[in-house]
Scaffold this motif. Structure first.
Motif, PDB file in Angstrom:
ATOM      1  N   ASP A 151      37.552  -7.312  -3.067  1.00 17.72           N
ATOM      2  CA  ASP A 151      37.946  -5.928  -3.295  1.00 17.72           C
ATOM      3  C   ASP A 151      38.840  -5.449  -2.159  1.00 17.72           C
ATOM      4  N   SER A 182      39.606  -2.409  -1.564  1.00 15.62           N
ATOM      5  CA  SER A 182      39.220  -1.046  -1.188  1.00 15.62           C
ATOM      6  C   SER A 182      38.661  -1.005   0.227  1.00 15.62           C
ATOM      7  N   MET A 189      47.802   2.772 -10.936  1.00 18.33           N
ATOM      8  CA  MET A 189      46.991   2.023  -9.984  1.00 18.33           C
ATOM      9  C   MET A 189      47.493   2.217  -8.561  1.00 18.33           C
ATOM     10  N   TYR A 238      44.904   1.010  -2.958  1.00 15.40           N
ATOM     11  CA  TYR A 238      46.120   0.210  -3.091  1.00 15.40           C
ATOM     12  C   TYR A 238      47.230   0.730  -2.192  1.00 15.40           C
ATOM     13  N   GLN A 246      40.662  -4.325  -9.727  1.00 13.52           N
ATOM     14  CA  GLN A 246      40.317  -3.107 -10.457  1.00 13.52           C
ATOM     15  C   GLN A 246      40.115  -3.376 -11.942  1.00 13.52           C
ATOM     16  N   GLN A 290      36.533  -4.933 -12.206  1.00  8.54           N
ATOM     17  CA  GLN A 290      35.439  -3.971 -12.030  1.00  8.54           C
ATOM     18  C   GLN A 290      35.381  -3.007 -13.209  1.00  8.54           C
ATOM     19  N   SER A 291      36.531  -2.644 -13.728  1.00  7.65           N
ATOM     20  CA  SER A 291      36.552  -1.779 -14.911  1.00  7.65           C
ATOM     21  C   SER A 291      35.911  -2.489 -16.103  1.00  7.65           C
ATOM     22  N   GLN A 343      35.243   3.458  -3.672  1.00  6.94           N
ATOM     23  CA  GLN A 343      35.226   2.908  -5.030  1.00  6.94           C
ATOM     24  C   GLN A 343      35.699   3.898  -6.091  1.00  6.94           C
ATOM     25  N   ASN A 375      38.340   2.633  -8.595  1.00  3.84           N
ATOM     26  CA  ASN A 375      37.805   1.622  -9.504  1.00  3.84           C
ATOM     27  C   ASN A 375      36.884   2.239 -10.555  1.00  3.84           C
TER      28      ASN A 375
END
Length: 417
Positions: free
Chosen positions: A85, A87, A156, A162, A178, A181-182, A203, A206
């Motif tokens: 990730d 993030s 995004m 990002y 992303q 996770q979606s 998060q 996401n």
């Protein structure tokens, strides 16, 4: 055990204790929670062998919701961890082997279940899932056709995760995170009836993307809630100590050191941490922290005890408390103070003080030990060490031991045999 809360009252408890940073639709989430038990989830990527202090905020939030009658699902990201990730990161995460990820997933999965079972008070408090079960076998072309088409690259790039990574370099593999996770939110909604996702505030992008994906796929309305990324008042990164990350695994971070980390938090953080990291009622926390200076020590001790008892068990918390009081308050036996043994013969010729401090782990290097001595922070059996070349011999032994102190908060007992 958390304060009694039912239905949407759980949201009030979370807000009152400082758990809520953002919510997709506060009024709708209140209605959802009030309508009956809600299945919700939180994800944990197994990028390491153990959870650390930073993971505990979502764990406590999950426990509060579970104690209000809602149903937690803990997702261990055995699939997403293969990508990493972006993030909250300034550079790409280190890529782990599948075998390392699987071992980590098993380890932290056990920690999550043990924590929530203990916090909620029953053995089936949480449903555990691993997204490798549905992500590892995906057909990439079909995934792009069915899922990727619903994502706008322009949108995004508006998410903070990002935008930050673009400054240092965002890889294509991270850009896919992303989407995955979606897709997790879609699978959990479809197969487990999950309606709410919670997580750290990093998060948010996401979570929102997952809600949008499920809407585009014709699924039910979903919701998201994020928690603040906790920082310390003294500017130090939350969950970091002189020994490194504050892990929940006792083999990586000793329970006594765990206790001491919380016992020594800055005064300005005590009330906030009691609200976030314990289940004590708010009224009791207010009473404990309605003071200043030395009087706050009782509240810090309570914080450390409650946390250590939940993570490592009451017996271990009792030992850590006894050891701390013996080391710093002169109360009781020092048997629970972190200790090691040394033969008398090794002291007969003298051992450099800097070497002693490094050997017991109070300092990471001789250079650090020298700085500790130069700054006046080194004591052995209450004798201040002022010479960086000091040799410690048998004459320094008192009652069969050497008690090494590093500053006011760290201590180690050497039993001389």
């Amino acid at each position: 055990m958390s304060e009694a809360a039912k239905g949407s009252d759980a949201l009030r408890v979370l807000e009152e204790r400082g758990f809520i940073q953002q919510c997709t639709d506060r009024e709708a989430v209140e209605k959802l929670l009030d309508a009956g038990p809600v299945t919700f989830y939180c994800g944990f990527d197994p990028t390491g062998h153990s959870l650390h202090a930073g993971h505990m905020i979502p764990l406590y939030a999950m426990a509060h919701l579970a104690n209000a009658g809602h149903r937690p699902v803990a997702l261990v990201g055995g699939g997403t961890a293969r990508i990493g990730d972006p993030s909250g990161k300034t550079e790409m995460r280190k890529m782990l082997t599948v075998e390392q990820i699987q071992a980590n997933a098993h380890s932290i999965g056990q920690q999550i279940k043990a924590f929530l079972d203990q916090a909620v008070g029953r053995g089936d408090a949480v449903t555990m899932v691993d997204n490798a079960d549905w992500l590892a076998g995906l057909n990439y072309i079909e995934f792009l056709r069915d899922i990727g088409k619903h994502f706008s690259v322009n949108r995004m790039l508006t998410f903070e995760a990002y935008k930050q990574r673009l400054e240092t370099g965002l890889t294509f593999i991270e850009f896919n995170y992303q989407l995955l996770q979606s897709y997790d939110f879609h699978v959990l909604s479809r197969d487990h009836g999950v309606r709410l996702q919670i997580g750290g505030d990093d998060q948010w992008g996401n979570i929102v993307a997952g809600i949008d994906l499920v809407r585009r796929l014709g699924g039910p309305e979903l919701f998201g809630l994020t928690m603040p990324l906790v920082t310390r008042a003294d500017g130090k990164k939350m969950g970091k100590s002189e020994k490194g990350a504050v892990f929940l695994n006792p083999d990586l971070f000793a329970p006594y050191d765990f206790f001491q980390y919380w016992r020594n938090v800055p005064d300005a953080d005590v009330r906030k941490f009691l609200l976030l990291y314990t289940f004590l009622p708010v009224a009791e926390i207010n009473e404990l922290t309605n003071c200043e200076g030395q009087a706050l020590n009782a509240a810090k001790e309570r914080l450390a005890y409650e946390l250590t008892a939940l993570v490592h068990g009451s017996a271990t918390a009792d030992e850590a408390l006894a050891g701390a009081r013996a080391a710093f308050g002169g109360q009781g036996s020092r048997e629970h103070v972190p200790s090691s043994e040394l033969a008398t013969s090794e002291l007969e010729g003298g051992i450099a003080a800097v070497e002693l401090y490094v050997s017991v782990g109070l300092c990471k290097s001789k250079g650090e030990a020298r700085r500790l001595i130069q700054q006046g922070g080194a004591r052995i059996n209450d004798r201040k060490i002022t010479d960086v070349e000091a040799q410690i011999g048998t004459d320094a032994v008192q009652d069969g031991e050497l008690l090494l102190r590093a500053g006011k908060k760290r201590v180690h007992r050497i039993v001389v045999r």
